[in-house]
Design an enzyme around this catalytic site. Structure first.
Site, mmCIF file in Angstrom:
data_model
loop_
_atom_site.group_PDB
_atom_site.id
_atom_site.type_symbol
_atom_site.label_atom_id
_atom_site.label_comp_id
_atom_site.label_asym_id
_atom_site.label_seq_id
_atom_site.Cartn_x
_atom_site.Cartn_y
_atom_site.Cartn_z
ATOM 1 N N ARG A 93 0.862 -1.184 0.000
ATOM 2 C CA ARG A 93 0.000 0.000 0.000
ATOM 3 C C ARG A 93 0.896 1.231 0.000
ATOM 4 O O ARG A 93 1.465 1.596 1.019
ATOM 5 C CB ARG A 93 -0.897 -0.019 1.241
ATOM 6 C CG ARG A 93 -2.005 1.010 1.204
ATOM 7 C CD ARG A 93 -2.651 1.174 2.576
ATOM 8 N NE ARG A 93 -1.828 2.001 3.430
ATOM 9 C CZ ARG A 93 -1.702 1.849 4.739
ATOM 10 N NH1 ARG A 93 -2.325 0.893 5.363
ATOM 11 N NH2 ARG A 93 -0.922 2.655 5.440
ATOM 12 N N HIS A 123 -3.618 4.553 4.673
ATOM 13 C CA HIS A 123 -4.766 3.660 4.829
ATOM 14 C C HIS A 123 -6.040 4.346 4.358
ATOM 15 O O HIS A 123 -6.868 3.760 3.666
ATOM 16 C CB HIS A 123 -4.897 3.255 6.307
ATOM 17 C CG HIS A 123 -6.243 2.722 6.675
ATOM 18 N ND1 HIS A 123 -6.640 1.448 6.347
ATOM 19 C CD2 HIS A 123 -7.284 3.293 7.321
ATOM 20 C CE1 HIS A 123 -7.878 1.251 6.799
ATOM 21 N NE2 HIS A 123 -8.284 2.358 7.376
ATOM 22 N N TYR A 180 4.324 6.201 11.146
ATOM 23 C CA TYR A 180 4.732 4.822 11.385
ATOM 24 C C TYR A 180 5.706 4.252 10.338
ATOM 25 O O TYR A 180 6.145 3.131 10.463
ATOM 26 C CB TYR A 180 3.514 3.896 11.541
ATOM 27 C CG TYR A 180 2.476 3.961 10.423
ATOM 28 C CD1 TYR A 180 2.648 3.246 9.250
ATOM 29 C CD2 TYR A 180 1.322 4.732 10.570
ATOM 30 C CE1 TYR A 180 1.707 3.289 8.235
ATOM 31 C CE2 TYR A 180 0.371 4.789 9.556
ATOM 32 C CZ TYR A 180 0.561 4.067 8.392
ATOM 33 O OH TYR A 180 -0.374 4.115 7.387
#
Lengths: 350, 350
Positions: free
Chosen positions: A249, A253, A262
């Protein structure tokens, strides 16, 4: 990475993709890439309140969705399967309407499109696929008319109990289900190694006696062929298959996410692998299947398509409030009818 | 059938007969759950149905409630009428996501294109000295969920007809069977009407048994003048006992069997309490936020001007369902209901 051929050789109709089909796959990926990127921009522009991008997953989604036979199969998505929807030829304004917050589940017709409503309890629909697939077994339809259910979920969803119940049920009942996992490396902020025990989602299939394969999710042809084999396996009455498409990805998100918290840009660059779109383009060029004029045209059509969809989205009016009441049940309750009446009186002054 | 329209059946037999007829009437009906095939269910409600209708129509599933209910969604999407069983009420908790987020919402989410004609049978309530999780009263939880309908029969006759009715509806119905009443016999008029229609205008053998076949609302189980006991499931029989005892003291108690816990028959409540002007709601579930509060509010709303006393509640307590030795202390008993009656009869405005 290569596809591990663990399935029985059951795909009797398998033929190499024609040049025309390969070009169509590219065009679909280009459309999906453009629409996906645009949808993020729409959110920034205030056209839609939120969106779940799938940047980098074009090959996994288009390749698998392209294998679906809309006359008999049924797909059970989560909320990140825009590319599958596009590959299956959905009404994309209807699809995007869920991101416009017009209606949960989207405004497309699931029965006509063979694409179940979008929903966010990600493992929930995995079980629906098993039920639908078992319905094919019970249907009494001739072999050729029975469909296969394909359910999409991610490495994050694979932690939910419903996935395990679904795999167990499907294996026990030999239900014709393709469990299509897009392992994109992240479940919001949690990387796969902190999400999936046992090394991979595909590895779990062995525990249920389900054949599985991992496929390079950035290779659209490999994904298509793996999915086609899985469908053939299911159609032949062999029960379910697990496909784990390894991809990445590239974006957040959702439009509310901040991946910078992160992972670093350096990590993104190193982990993302080859861009599936660029990679496929290079292959088509190398094989002499498409030329620059074709790619320019594909890009131009993708843009026109996106603009038309954006126009459709912008033109979508809020749903009439009465639908809030009238679509709960097939047979509304007196209580709900009186609530609707009170609402009309107090809100619409009628 | 005309020769012997009224049979003496236990509720277990009545439910079994109803399921048998449902399977015969509708080829799209399927019954499944844990142990309901060869064993016929732990309460034998599905006894003999697999042998008669085949292993495809009546089947055992692996032990996983979420999967049983999730599978129901997929089967309904495939055009079937699933009648899943949760073996015991407390085992509905592991399936709550599928019930609340999936079954209850799919019609809404899909804008009415994917109806969920699912009848979920739940052996409910206590009174059989069963172990933990085998005696829960979930009606308030289910009734609170938009998209679900909830019904609980109190007699073999109602069990037979309400189940047949529920199984023909296009919306999900939670069918709460009072397990402590499974073995009580009573007259069952098995003359059938067209699916979903009221019974024909036939005088039933026990005037108190039925209200002419209307299956969509409450029924007056016993007529009385001084106060109304409102109950459902196993508590109806207990309230009828209480009414007999109270009549020895000259107190004429009306017993209203609510039957449908969603939608609640507010009209029947208003009619009964409008006449008696006093009401006590009796249920096995804990007091706080129980369905008794909803009933009391409806009575207040409709009968405020004529009420002689606040609506009283006699219920289970706000404790986890106790073990068998304490069960009789927990479930409303005759004395506690009589105290409740006394409180409303002796109420004086301060």
């Amino acid at each position: 990475m290569t596809t591990k051929p663990v399935l029985g050789a059951v795909d009797e109709d398998a033929a190499p993709l024609t040049h025309e089909q390969l070009r169509e796959l590219y065009s679909l990926m280009a459309s999906v890439r453009h629409l996906d990127t645009a949808a993020v921009a729409w959110q920034r522009q205030g056209i839609i309140p939120g969106y779940a991008p799938q940047l980098g997953q074009e090959a996994a989604q288009v390749g698998s969705g392209y294998a679906v036979d809309r006359t008999r199969d049924f797909v059970f998505p989560t909320y990140r399967e825009m590319g599958v929807a596009r590959a299956m030829g959905l009404d994309m304004v209807g699809y995007m309407s869920t991101h416009k917050a017009t209606w949960h589940g989207g405004m497309y017709n699931p029965l006509e499109s063979r694409f179940a409503p979008i929903q966010a309890v990600v493992a929930g629909s995995v079980l629906h696929a098993v039920g639908w697939a078992h319905g094919q077994t019970l249907s009494g339809k001739p072999d050729g008319e029975r469909g296969v259910a394909m359910t999409y979920f991610g490495d994050g969803a694979s932690s939910q109990g419903d996935v395990h119940e679904a795999m167990n049920f499907a294996a026990v009942m030999k239900a014709p289900v393709v469990f299509f996992i897009q392992n994109n490396g992240w479940a919001i902020s949690v990387p796969t190694e902190r999400q999936v025990a046992g090394g991979s989602v595909a590895a779990r299939a062995a525990g249920y006696g389900i054949p599985s394969l991992q496929v390079d999710g950035n290779d659209v042809v490999a994904v298509y062929e793996a999915t086609r084999s899985a469908f053939a396996h299911c159609r032949a009455g062999n029960g379910p298959v697990v496909i784990e498409a390894m991809t990445y990805r590239r974006g957040p998100h959702s439009t509310a996410d901040d991946p910078g918290r992160y992972r670093t840009l350096e990590e993104e660059r190193l982990s993302a692998g080859e861009d599936p779109l660029e990679r496929f383009k290079q292959r088509l060029l190398d094989d002499g299947i498409a030329d620059d004029a074709f790619f320019a045209l594909a890009q131009q059509r993708a843009q026109e398509e996106e603009e038309a969809i954006r126009g459709g989205i912008e033109a979508l009016a809020p749903r009439p409030g009465a639908e809030m009441f009238s679509l709960v049940f097939q047979e509304p309750t007196p209580t709900l009818q009186s609530q609707a009446t009170a609402w009309r009186k107090e809100s619409e002054h009628v | 059938m005309e020769a012997e329209p009224v049979l003496q059946l236990s509720m277990q037999q009545a439910l079994n007969r109803a399921l048998d007829e449902i399977l015969a009437d509708n080829p799209k009906t399927v019954i499944f759950g844990e142990d309901c095939g060869r064993l016929g269910g732990v309460f034998r409600i599905t006894d003999g149905l697999q042998a008669k209708h085949g292993e495809e129509r009546v089947f055992d599933t692996p032990l996983a409630e979420s999967a049983i209910l999730g599978m129901s969604v997929g089967l309904a999407m495939a055009g079937f009428h699933p009648i899943p069983e949760v073996q015991f009420d407390g085992f509905a908790y592991p399936a709550i996501n599928q019930i609340v987020c999936q079954i209850a919402r799919m019609n809404y989410r899909s804008r009415g294109t994917l109806p969920m004609p699912i009848t979920l049978r739940v052996p409910s309530f206590g009174g059989i000295r069963a172990p933990e999780h085998h005696g829960e009263s979930l009606e308030a939880l289910f009734a609170h969920v938009p998209g679900l309908k909830v019904v609980s029969p109190s007699s073999p006759h109602d069990a037979y007809h309400l189940l047949k009715y529920a199984a023909t509806r296009p919306d999900p119905v939670i069918f709460m069977e009072p397990k402590s009443r499974y073995w009580q016999k009573g007259p069952v008029d098995v003359r059938t009407a067209a699916p979903g229609q009221a019974l024909q205008d036939q005088a039933l053998p026990d005037a108190g048994m039925d209200d002419g076949g209307r299956l969509t609302g409450a029924r007056v189980a016993r007529e009385g003048r001084h106060l109304t006991l409102v109950a459902w499931g196993a508590m109806v029989a207990r309230c009828l006992q209480v009414a007999e005892l109270a009549s020895e003291d000259g107190i004429d108690v009306e017993v209203l069997d609510l039957r449908w816990l969603k939608p609640i028959d507010a009209e029947a409540l208003a009619k009964s309490v409008g006449k008696t002007r006093r009401a006590v709601v009796v249920h096995e579930a804990p007091l706080t936020s129980g369905l008794g509060a909803e009933v009391a509010q409806l009575i207040t709303q409709h009968c405020f001007q004529t009420l002689k006393a606040p609506v009283e509640r006699v219920t289970g307590f706000d404790v986890p369902y106790p073990s068998g030795d304490l069960e009789d202390e927990y479930i409303p008993n005759i004395d506690r209901i009589l105290f409740g009656i006394q409180r409303v009869l002796e109420y004086r405005r301060g």
